[in-house]
Enzyme design. Structure first.
Site, PDB file in Angstrom:
ATOM      1  N   GLY A   4       0.778  -1.232   0.000  1.00  0.00           N
ATOM      2  CA  GLY A   4       0.000   0.000   0.000  1.00  0.00           C
ATOM      3  C   GLY A   4       0.809   1.280   0.000  1.00  0.00           C
ATOM      4  O   GLY A   4       0.261   2.372  -0.029  1.00  0.00           O
ATOM      5  N   GLN A   5       2.152   1.148   0.053  1.00  0.00           N
ATOM      6  CA  GLN A   5       2.954   2.367   0.067  1.00  0.00           C
ATOM      7  C   GLN A   5       2.718   3.148  -1.210  1.00  0.00           C
ATOM      8  O   GLN A   5       2.462   2.577  -2.263  1.00  0.00           O
ATOM      9  CB  GLN A   5       4.438   2.010   0.171  1.00  0.00           C
ATOM     10  CG  GLN A   5       4.855   1.580   1.562  1.00  0.00           C
ATOM     11  CD  GLN A   5       5.902   0.488   1.515  1.00  0.00           C
ATOM     12  OE1 GLN A   5       6.574   0.322   0.514  1.00  0.00           O
ATOM     13  NE2 GLN A   5       6.023  -0.251   2.589  1.00  0.00           N
ATOM     14  N   GLU A   6       2.832   4.458  -1.097  1.00  0.00           N
ATOM     15  CA  GLU A   6       2.488   5.322  -2.218  1.00  0.00           C
ATOM     16  C   GLU A   6       3.209   4.907  -3.497  1.00  0.00           C
ATOM     17  O   GLU A   6       2.637   4.887  -4.578  1.00  0.00           O
ATOM     18  CB  GLU A   6       2.821   6.769  -1.868  1.00  0.00           C
ATOM     19  CG  GLU A   6       2.105   7.726  -2.782  1.00  0.00           C
ATOM     20  CD  GLU A   6       2.092   9.141  -2.240  1.00  0.00           C
ATOM     21  OE1 GLU A   6       2.732   9.387  -1.197  1.00  0.00           O
ATOM     22  OE2 GLU A   6       1.453   9.985  -2.881  1.00  0.00           O
ATOM     23  N   SER A   7       4.478   4.544  -3.355  1.00  0.00           N
ATOM     24  CA  SER A   7       5.273   4.201  -4.539  1.00  0.00           C
ATOM     25  C   SER A   7       4.737   2.961  -5.242  1.00  0.00           C
ATOM     26  O   SER A   7       4.990   2.745  -6.418  1.00  0.00           O
ATOM     27  CB  SER A   7       6.730   3.962  -4.131  1.00  0.00           C
ATOM     28  OG  SER A   7       6.783   2.934  -3.154  1.00  0.00           O
ATOM     29  N   LEU A   8       3.986   2.137  -4.495  1.00  0.00           N
ATOM     30  CA  LEU A   8       3.491   0.888  -5.080  1.00  0.00           C
ATOM     31  C   LEU A   8       2.071   1.009  -5.611  1.00  0.00           C
ATOM     32  O   LEU A   8       1.610   0.197  -6.391  1.00  0.00           O
ATOM     33  CB  LEU A   8       3.524  -0.235  -4.036  1.00  0.00           C
ATOM     34  CG  LEU A   8       4.898  -0.616  -3.491  1.00  0.00           C
ATOM     35  CD1 LEU A   8       4.754  -1.583  -2.321  1.00  0.00           C
ATOM     36  CD2 LEU A   8       5.751  -1.243  -4.584  1.00  0.00           C
TER      37      LEU A   8
END
Ligand code: G3D
Ligand code: MG
Length: 178
Positions: free
Chosen positions: A69-73
């Site tokens: 769920g990290q923004e980069s993903l």
């Protein structure tokens, strides 16, 4: 005839259903998946990329994709969408500041071609924490009642104790025979 036949096939075979588990980082996705898998809390680390786990419940197989769920993903979520039967959206019920981000991600998923026929289960997680939003509040914030083109359900839960998780799974099961 074709529809009836495929429904019958579903009833008698060990049908497999693809589930994508999405939500912001720290929402509790990995903890929920591990609870499903072994009914006990395990130490988890932030999901890098995605983990795939299979859960068999009453002869029904759910293949669950735990998407980071990290923004980069988040921009890569859509590469996992194809052929999904269910979306599980995990919400950290204490995270009021980022609920609008979950909402944006939710509606972009619901509008996505590859998720047209996917059903939606929202877990209002971390219900054990004081000051959390209730499932009803989250439902209202996410405007779930305005979702008409997807079957949806919201379930309060606590991934640490497992409370509420089986109700969510039961709902998914009930949807697979429809
Ligand atoms: P993610 O996979 O969505 O990124 P995780 O989230 O499953 O890794 O969980 C993030 C943190 O929230 C973890 O804490 C986890 O133990 C905690 N957590 C998950 N579900 C609940 C819950 O229902 N209640 C409470 N109180 N905590 C929860 P750590 O400290 O290991 O980072
Ligand atoms: Mg994770």
């Amino acid at each position: 005839m074709g529809v009836l036949f495929s429904k019958l096939m579903q009833l008698f075979s060990n049908a497999e259903h693809k589930v994508i588990v999405v939500g912001l980082d720290n929402a509790g996705k990995t903890t929920i998946l591990y609870q499903f898998l072994m009914n006990e809390v395990v130490h988890t680390s932030p999901t890098i990329g995605s983990n795939v786990e299979e859960i068999v419940c009453k002869k029904t197989r759910f293949v669950m994709w735990d998407i980071g769920g990290q923004e980069s993903l988040r921009s890569s979520w859509s590469t996992y969408y194809a052929n999904s039967d269910f979306i599980i959206l995990v919400i950290d019920s204490t995270d009021r500041e980022r609920l609008h981000i979950s909402k944006e991600e939710l509606y972009s998923m619901l509008h996505h071609e590859d998720l047209k026929r996917a059903r939606l289960l929202v877990f209002a997680n971390k219900q054990d924490i004081k000051g959390k939003m209730t499932a009803a509040e989250i439902s209202q914030e996410l405007k779930l009642t305005s979702v008409k083109d997807h079957t949806w359900q919201i379930q309060a839960c606590c991934a640490l104790t497992g409370e509420g998780l089986s109700q969510g799974l039961e709902w998914m099961l009930s949807q697979t025979t429809r």
